[in-house]
Design an enzyme around this catalytic site. Structure first.
Site, PDB file in Angstrom:
ATOM      1  N   GLY A  31       0.785  -1.225   0.000  1.00  0.00           N
ATOM      2  CA  GLY A  31       0.000   0.000   0.000  1.00  0.00           C
ATOM      3  C   GLY A  31       0.821   1.283   0.000  1.00  0.00           C
ATOM      4  O   GLY A  31       0.502   2.233  -0.710  1.00  0.00           O
ATOM      5  N   TYR A  87      14.512  -5.525   9.851  1.00  0.00           N
ATOM      6  CA  TYR A  87      13.304  -5.582   9.017  1.00  0.00           C
ATOM      7  C   TYR A  87      12.510  -6.864   9.283  1.00  0.00           C
ATOM      8  O   TYR A  87      11.372  -6.828   9.758  1.00  0.00           O
ATOM      9  CB  TYR A  87      13.704  -5.464   7.543  1.00  0.00           C
ATOM     10  CG  TYR A  87      12.597  -5.779   6.565  1.00  0.00           C
ATOM     11  CD1 TYR A  87      11.535  -4.895   6.377  1.00  0.00           C
ATOM     12  CD2 TYR A  87      12.603  -6.964   5.820  1.00  0.00           C
ATOM     13  CE1 TYR A  87      10.507  -5.180   5.484  1.00  0.00           C
ATOM     14  CE2 TYR A  87      11.588  -7.257   4.926  1.00  0.00           C
ATOM     15  CZ  TYR A  87      10.540  -6.367   4.764  1.00  0.00           C
ATOM     16  OH  TYR A  87       9.528  -6.654   3.885  1.00  0.00           O
ATOM     17  N   ASP A 141       5.759   5.026   8.809  1.00  0.00           N
ATOM     18  CA  ASP A 141       5.525   3.649   9.229  1.00  0.00           C
ATOM     19  C   ASP A 141       6.373   3.062  10.343  1.00  0.00           C
ATOM     20  O   ASP A 141       7.354   3.635  10.782  1.00  0.00           O
ATOM     21  CB  ASP A 141       5.549   2.739   8.004  1.00  0.00           C
ATOM     22  CG  ASP A 141       4.261   1.926   7.915  1.00  0.00           C
ATOM     23  OD1 ASP A 141       3.458   2.043   8.843  1.00  0.00           O
ATOM     24  OD2 ASP A 141       4.077   1.195   6.938  1.00  0.00           O
ATOM     25  N   HIS A 165       1.054   3.554   8.899  1.00  0.00           N
ATOM     26  CA  HIS A 165       0.159   2.948   7.905  1.00  0.00           C
ATOM     27  C   HIS A 165      -0.560   1.707   8.415  1.00  0.00           C
ATOM     28  O   HIS A 165      -1.453   1.193   7.750  1.00  0.00           O
ATOM     29  CB  HIS A 165       0.953   2.595   6.638  1.00  0.00           C
ATOM     30  CG  HIS A 165       1.383   3.806   5.882  1.00  0.00           C
ATOM     31  ND1 HIS A 165       0.714   4.261   4.778  1.00  0.00           N
ATOM     32  CD2 HIS A 165       2.392   4.677   6.107  1.00  0.00           C
ATOM     33  CE1 HIS A 165       1.300   5.362   4.333  1.00  0.00           C
ATOM     34  NE2 HIS A 165       2.329   5.637   5.120  1.00  0.00           N
ATOM     35  N   ASP A 372      -6.286  -4.727   9.186  1.00  0.00           N
ATOM     36  CA  ASP A 372      -5.582  -4.029   8.106  1.00  0.00           C
ATOM     37  C   ASP A 372      -5.602  -2.550   8.447  1.00  0.00           C
ATOM     38  O   ASP A 372      -6.649  -2.025   8.844  1.00  0.00           O
ATOM     39  CB  ASP A 372      -6.323  -4.272   6.777  1.00  0.00           C
ATOM     40  CG  ASP A 372      -5.371  -4.380   5.593  1.00  0.00           C
ATOM     41  OD1 ASP A 372      -4.275  -3.809   5.682  1.00  0.00           O
ATOM     42  OD2 ASP A 372      -5.728  -5.019   4.588  1.00  0.00           O
ATOM     43  N   LEU A 376      -5.935  -0.848   0.476  1.00  0.00           N
ATOM     44  CA  LEU A 376      -6.119  -0.039  -0.738  1.00  0.00           C
ATOM     45  C   LEU A 376      -6.777  -0.835  -1.841  1.00  0.00           C
ATOM     46  O   LEU A 376      -7.412  -0.271  -2.735  1.00  0.00           O
ATOM     47  CB  LEU A 376      -4.765   0.493  -1.220  1.00  0.00           C
ATOM     48  CG  LEU A 376      -4.059   1.427  -0.235  1.00  0.00           C
ATOM     49  CD1 LEU A 376      -2.732   1.900  -0.795  1.00  0.00           C
ATOM     50  CD2 LEU A 376      -4.947   2.641   0.072  1.00  0.00           C
ATOM     51  N   GLU A 380      -9.193   0.481  -4.838  1.00  0.00           N
ATOM     52  CA  GLU A 380      -8.842   0.376  -6.262  1.00  0.00           C
ATOM     53  C   GLU A 380      -9.961  -0.343  -7.028  1.00  0.00           C
ATOM     54  O   GLU A 380     -10.289   0.016  -8.174  1.00  0.00           O
ATOM     55  CB  GLU A 380      -7.509  -0.379  -6.416  1.00  0.00           C
ATOM     56  CG  GLU A 380      -6.328   0.409  -5.821  1.00  0.00           C
ATOM     57  CD  GLU A 380      -5.073  -0.413  -5.605  1.00  0.00           C
ATOM     58  OE1 GLU A 380      -5.017  -1.586  -6.056  1.00  0.00           O
ATOM     59  OE2 GLU A 380      -4.129   0.095  -4.971  1.00  0.00           O
TER      60      GLU A 380
HETATM   61  O1  LIG Z   1       7.578  -3.508   2.495  1.00  0.00           O
HETATM   62  P1  LIG Z   1       6.948  -4.827   2.738  1.00  0.00           P
HETATM   63  O2  LIG Z   1       7.413  -5.498   3.973  1.00  0.00           O
HETATM   64  O3  LIG Z   1       7.053  -5.707   1.547  1.00  0.00           O
HETATM   65  O4  LIG Z   1       5.375  -4.616   2.954  1.00  0.00           O
HETATM   66  C1  LIG Z   1       4.574  -3.824   2.126  1.00  0.00           C
HETATM   67  C2  LIG Z   1       3.917  -2.664   2.866  1.00  0.00           C
HETATM   68  O5  LIG Z   1       2.861  -3.156   3.652  1.00  0.00           O
HETATM   69  C3  LIG Z   1       2.197  -2.296   4.584  1.00  0.00           C
HETATM   70  O6  LIG Z   1       1.183  -1.444   4.047  1.00  0.00           O
HETATM   71  C4  LIG Z   1       0.278  -0.646   4.834  1.00  0.00           C
HETATM   72  O7  LIG Z   1       0.013   0.581   4.173  1.00  0.00           O
HETATM   73  C5  LIG Z   1      -1.139   0.675   3.363  1.00  0.00           C
HETATM   74  C6  LIG Z   1      -1.258   2.100   2.871  1.00  0.00           C
HETATM   75  O8  LIG Z   1      -1.344   3.022   3.906  1.00  0.00           O
HETATM   76  C7  LIG Z   1      -2.379   0.229   4.086  1.00  0.00           C
HETATM   77  O9  LIG Z   1      -3.469   0.249   3.179  1.00  0.00           O
HETATM   78  C8  LIG Z   1      -2.184  -1.193   4.618  1.00  0.00           C
HETATM   79  O10 LIG Z   1      -3.309  -1.582   5.383  1.00  0.00           O
HETATM   80  C9  LIG Z   1      -0.925  -1.313   5.439  1.00  0.00           C
HETATM   81  O11 LIG Z   1      -0.701  -2.683   5.723  1.00  0.00           O
HETATM   82  C10 LIG Z   1       3.240  -1.522   5.367  1.00  0.00           C
HETATM   83  O12 LIG Z   1       2.632  -0.602   6.221  1.00  0.00           O
HETATM   84  C11 LIG Z   1       4.294  -0.874   4.518  1.00  0.00           C
HETATM   85  O13 LIG Z   1       5.261  -0.259   5.319  1.00  0.00           O
HETATM   86  C12 LIG Z   1       4.953  -1.951   3.696  1.00  0.00           C
HETATM   87  O14 LIG Z   1       5.927  -1.378   2.852  1.00  0.00           O
HETATM   88  O1  LIG Z   2       0.382  -7.860  -7.953  1.00  0.00           O
HETATM   89  C1  LIG Z   2       0.120  -6.887  -7.247  1.00  0.00           C
HETATM   90  C2  LIG Z   2      -0.934  -6.918  -6.334  1.00  0.00           C
HETATM   91  C3  LIG Z   2      -1.196  -5.807  -5.569  1.00  0.00           C
HETATM   92  N1  LIG Z   2      -0.451  -4.689  -5.693  1.00  0.00           N
HETATM   93  C4  LIG Z   2      -0.753  -3.472  -4.928  1.00  0.00           C
HETATM   94  O2  LIG Z   2      -0.403  -3.636  -3.567  1.00  0.00           O
HETATM   95  C5  LIG Z   2      -1.166  -2.736  -2.800  1.00  0.00           C
HETATM   96  C6  LIG Z   2      -1.655  -3.423  -1.554  1.00  0.00           C
HETATM   97  O3  LIG Z   2      -1.997  -2.450  -0.617  1.00  0.00           O
HETATM   98  P1  LIG Z   2      -2.974  -2.708   0.607  1.00  0.00           P
HETATM   99  O4  LIG Z   2      -3.162  -1.426   1.270  1.00  0.00           O
HETATM  100  O5  LIG Z   2      -4.218  -3.359   0.126  1.00  0.00           O
HETATM  101  O6  LIG Z   2      -2.211  -3.724   1.575  1.00  0.00           O
HETATM  102  P2  LIG Z   2      -0.700  -3.806   2.143  1.00  0.00           P
HETATM  103  O7  LIG Z   2      -0.004  -4.770   1.257  1.00  0.00           O
HETATM  104  O8  LIG Z   2      -0.119  -2.472   2.064  1.00  0.00           O
HETATM  105  O9  LIG Z   2      -0.847  -4.348   3.514  1.00  0.00           O
HETATM  106  C7  LIG Z   2      -2.319  -2.243  -3.676  1.00  0.00           C
HETATM  107  O10 LIG Z   2      -2.090  -0.910  -4.048  1.00  0.00           O
HETATM  108  C8  LIG Z   2      -2.239  -3.156  -4.888  1.00  0.00           C
HETATM  109  O11 LIG Z   2      -2.617  -2.547  -6.103  1.00  0.00           O
HETATM  110  C9  LIG Z   2       0.594  -4.671  -6.579  1.00  0.00           C
HETATM  111  O12 LIG Z   2       1.276  -3.659  -6.697  1.00  0.00           O
HETATM  112  N2  LIG Z   2       0.849  -5.769  -7.335  1.00  0.00           N
END
Ligand SMILES: O=P(O)(O)OC[C@H]1O[C@H](O[C@H]2O[C@H](CO)[C@@H](O)[C@H](O)[C@H]2O)[C@H](O)[C@@H](O)[C@@H]1O
Ligand SMILES: O=c1ccn([C@@H]2O[C@H](COP(=O)(O)OP(=O)(O)O)[C@@H](O)[C@H]2O)c(=O)[nH]1
Ligand SMILES: [Mg+2]
Length: 733
Positions: A31, A87, A141, A165, A372, A376, A380
């Site tokens: 996200g 991480y 974050d 986030h 969550d 997003l 979307e």
């Molecule tokens: O960087 P990663 O460890 O691969 O994880 C991906 C991201 O996930 C999380 O997303 C959050 O942010 C979204 C937008 O505000 C929100 O919609 C979602 O509910 C959250 O889970 C995480 O917060 C990011 O830091 C990560 O990069």
């Molecule tokens: O193959 C994929 C599937 C999902 N997404 C994107 O990953 C994000 C997921 O964000 P979300 O807030 O739903 O969850 P998070 O992964 O951040 O916890 C969304 O913008 C999706 O469009 C992407 O880039 N590639």
């Protein structure tokens, strides 16, 4: 020009090596990356973060740095060990499970914590290297919770925002973390702190009040005399981008292709990173129950499930992958036929055009996370529905459910409720789908990612401006010098001094706040000077004041003005005062004492005070609210005022206050030097009653009607000592 420096663990682009060892640059998933990805390139903004690869050789680092810099990114290179402990370890095995209410998964390892601190410091060094003094720094974050305060130490005047986030858990869960106080201290280095929802925000505030013992006033926190604002800013999506992508020829042609291979069944869609917070196994079980409860849908509906690989070195994520594989296999084996696959399962990521085609095709989006921050994907999906047909089933545990209330909202733990929701979605008339879709699209169009960024950054500018205005109140060296000079040259002086919180620190036992030797020396020296009236203006009862300070040539206001003793005179009270009301009010306060352990009543001649400084945090505040509302009407009829102070509720006659009391001196005197110092709300009345030229000084907080402010009682004593030393006033004979 002032820029915005975005700082997050991951850059919106991840660097990978192909088979030949060449560097490749791909968009990051998740996200945060997709959300902010659309805006950071504007102007000269910079995004600081990890490029997602361990770089061994310097040449590669140089190549990546240059390439990323061209696109406004500043890489923070992290080693394999740092990624493992900071991480995967602290961020994703300690904080992530705790913040998502999976605290049984959380590991509390010292080695993780040590590395988390080190890597946050590494980010800090990079930020300090990139940032100009007038830049705004926006930290994102849970991976970087210590960063705001680390930057604050290096750049005390910087404008720092922090946005979380993911959810902020309730205090009862957050308190489980061994490093809870340090984490909050880190975040409190910011000027503005944002969360997705009001609940996240109030959980954070309650942790700050219980763990760091700092209260708040409508989301404003005072720390080191800096106002920090805490608020909710639900993140949006780049609405136009998703709507345009849904209409693009590339998307349309993919839709045709996918449809041909899928057949004409109804389609349910789910897209998430592989994460236990997303509730993927439960969703599969729900689909299983649905197919057995509604066999007429077998062969008629398929679930298209996209699972994006994520954090696959973390143990819990590895197990989850196995569990999901197993469940998908089992359900497909149980219901599948030659011409129908119940679940189309993909364990990989897809480019935007593919995702847009999936969003367009889906009749139902099944978004059922256990927790969550926002989510997003559901937003979307809504933005991609150009024909307004489609139904969203959304978990109430996702932040998005607070905005998208026209979706079918479900509790993902109540599997039968979700099964019924699926049935409702598949049978919902198109007109009804359109009505819901219209509402949700209107909301998401307005609250887009651009709106979010503007709202947050404008607010941060506002907070900073307010801080600057407040800073003019701080009594700096030159103002102090002017005060001392005016004092020295003046002919007649009035010094109004509050007692508790002003001359002595706030004590949980009021009787323990007796003057110490240093204070006695100060009062003795001040009162020995010619032409100088020292007026102790306090809420305390007259006997205590008399016992503690009566042997000096001090004048008094006791009980906020009920009692007055002017130079050479006896204690005197306001003639018209009536105290009979106490008989009626005392039993009410006693009732509150009976149900609130460690609270007590203090009785003064013309006032009653209910104290809760020793009561459990939160309960005392709750009871205070109850007392105030209980006495609201009664007090009006009885000509009383009910005042809330620092851990007290005080009830007294309406005509009594420190302002009225201090006017007695102001009206009579020709003083050319007037000073009033106080720390509490009752002292605001004194400040108001002072002439324009008076030095009014608030102790502690900057929010006050006083002209100046000093940090604490020590600063007050220091000022008074300097006044004595510099005044060269003749001593009374
Ligand atoms: O960087 P990663 O460890 O691969 O994880 C991906 C991201 O996930 C999380 O997303 C959050 O942010 C979204 C937008 O505000 C929100 O919609 C979602 O509910 C959250 O889970 C995480 O917060 C990011 O830091 C990560 O990069
Ligand atoms: O193959 C994929 C599937 C999902 N997404 C994107 O990953 C994000 C997921 O964000 P979300 O807030 O739903 O969850 P998070 O992964 O951040 O916890 C969304 O913008 C999706 O469009 C992407 O880039 N590639
Ligand atoms: Mg006080």
């Amino acid at each position: 020009m002032a820029r915005t420096i975005i700082v997050s663990n991951r850059l919106p682009v991840k660097v990978q090596k192909d088979n030949k060892g060449e560097l490749q640059y791909k968009p990051s998933e998740g996200g945060l990356a997709t959300g902010l990805g659309s805006i950071y390139k504007e102007g000269d903004n910079v995004w600081v973060g990890w490029p997602g690869l361990y770089f061994q050789d310097e040449d590669n680092k140089k190549e990546a740095t240059e390439r990323l810099k061209d696109e406004n990114m500043w890489p923070v290179f992290l080693t394999e060990n740092e990624i493992k402990l900071y991480y995967e370890g602290f961020s994703n095995e300690t904080l992530w499970p705790t913040f998502h209410y999976f605290n049984q998964y959380a590991l509390y390892k010292k080695s993780y914590w040590l590395e988390y601190q080190k890597v946050n410091q590494k980010f800090c060094d990079e930020v300090v290297a990139v940032a100009n003094p007038d830049d705004t720094i926006w930290v994102h974050d849970y991976q970087l919770m210590l960063l705001p305060d680390m930057i604050r130490q290096k750049l005390p005047d910087a404008s720092i925002g922090f946005f979380l986030h993911i959810p902020f858990p309730s205090f009862e869960v957050f308190r489980l973390l061994p490093w809870r106080r340090e984490l909050l201290d880190g975040v409190l280095g910011s000027d503005l702190i944002g969360f997705h929802t009001y609940d996240d925000m109030r959980h954070f505030l309650s942790s700050v009040s219980r763990i760091n013992f700092i209260g708040n006033h409508h989301g404003q926190i005072m720390r080191d005399r800096r106002t920090i604002v805490v608020d909710s800013f639900p993140i949006g999506i780049d609405y136009d981008k998703y709507a345009a992508s849904a209409a693009s020829p590339a998307t349309l042609s993919r839709e045709v292709k996918f449809r041909t291979s899928l057949g004409d069944q109804k389609l349910m869609l789910s897209i998430d990173r592989l994460d236990y917070s997303k509730g993927i196994p439960a969703r599969l079980q729900i689909f299983d129950i649905f197919l057995s409860k509604h066999p007429e849908y077998q062969g008629k509906v398929s679930l298209l499930m996209i699972v994006v690989p994520s954090r696959d070195n973390v143990e819990k994520y590895k197990h989850l992958k196995e569990e999901v594989d197993l469940l998908v296999g089992r359900i497909n084996g149980k219901y599948g036929s030659m011409n129908w696959t119940p679940i189309h399962y993909f364990y990989r990521s897809f480019p935007l055009e593919d995702l847009s085609a999936f969003y367009r095709m889906a009749d139902v989006a099944l978004v059922t996370p256990m927790r969550d921050g926002m989510n997003l994907v559901c937003k979307e999906f809504i933005a991609s529905k150009l024909d307004k047909h489609g139904v969203l089933i959304l978990s109430e545990m996702a932040g998005a459910s607070k905005e998208l209330s026209e979706a079918i909202i479900v509790n993902p733990n109540d599997k039968h409720q979700v099964v019924d929701a699926i049935y409702e979605a598949l049978t919902m008339p198109e007109e009804e789908q359109e009505v819901h879709m219209n509402y949700m699209q209107d909301t998401l169009k307005k609250f887009s990612i651009h709106h979010w960024v503007k709202l947050f950054l404008d607010r941060l500018t506002g907070v900073k401006d307010k801080q600057k205005k407040m800073a003019t109140k701080v009594m700096d060296a030159s103002m102090k010098a002017k005060l001392l000079k005016d004092f020295e040259e003046s002919k007649e002086r009035l010094l109004f001094l509050d007692y508790d919180g002003t001359l002595v620190p706030f004590n949980s036992d009021p009787q323990k706040a007796k003057p110490d030797q240093q204070l006695l020396d100060i009062i003795s020296a001040l009162t020995a000077m010619e032409n100088t009236h020292v007026i102790m203006i306090s809420g305390r009862d007259k006997n205590t004041l008399q016992n503690w300070l009566g042997h000096f040539d001090v004048e008094f206001v006791g009980e906020h003005g009920v009692w007055v003793r002017m130079r050479g005179k006896e204690w005197k009270t306001i003639d018209t005062l009536d105290g009979t009301w106490k008989e009626e009010i005392r039993p009410i306060l006693e009732m509150y004492c009976d149900k609130t352990p460690r609270s007590f009543i203090e009785e003064k001649d013309y006032s009653l005070v209910w104290h809760y400084r020793k009561v459990e945090t939160g309960l005392g505040e709750l009871r205070a609210r109850e007392i105030i509302s209980h006495l609201k009407y009664l007090s009006v009829n009885m000509n009383l005022q009910v005042l809330e102070g620092n851990k007290v509720v005080e009830i007294k006659n309406l005509e009594v206050n420190k302002g009225k009391a201090s006017s007695r001196w102001i009206e009579k005197s020709k003083a050319d030097f007037v000073m009033a110092i106080g720390d509490d709300w009752t002292d605001e009345d004194t400040f108001k009653a002072m002439p324009k030229h008076a030095y009014t000084i608030k102790v502690g907080d900057l929010r006050s009607g006083a002209r100046f402010s000093v940090r604490d009682h020590l600063a007050v004593r220091d000022l008074l000592e300097k006044m004595v030393a510099q005044a060269k006033t003749p001593i009374k004979s």
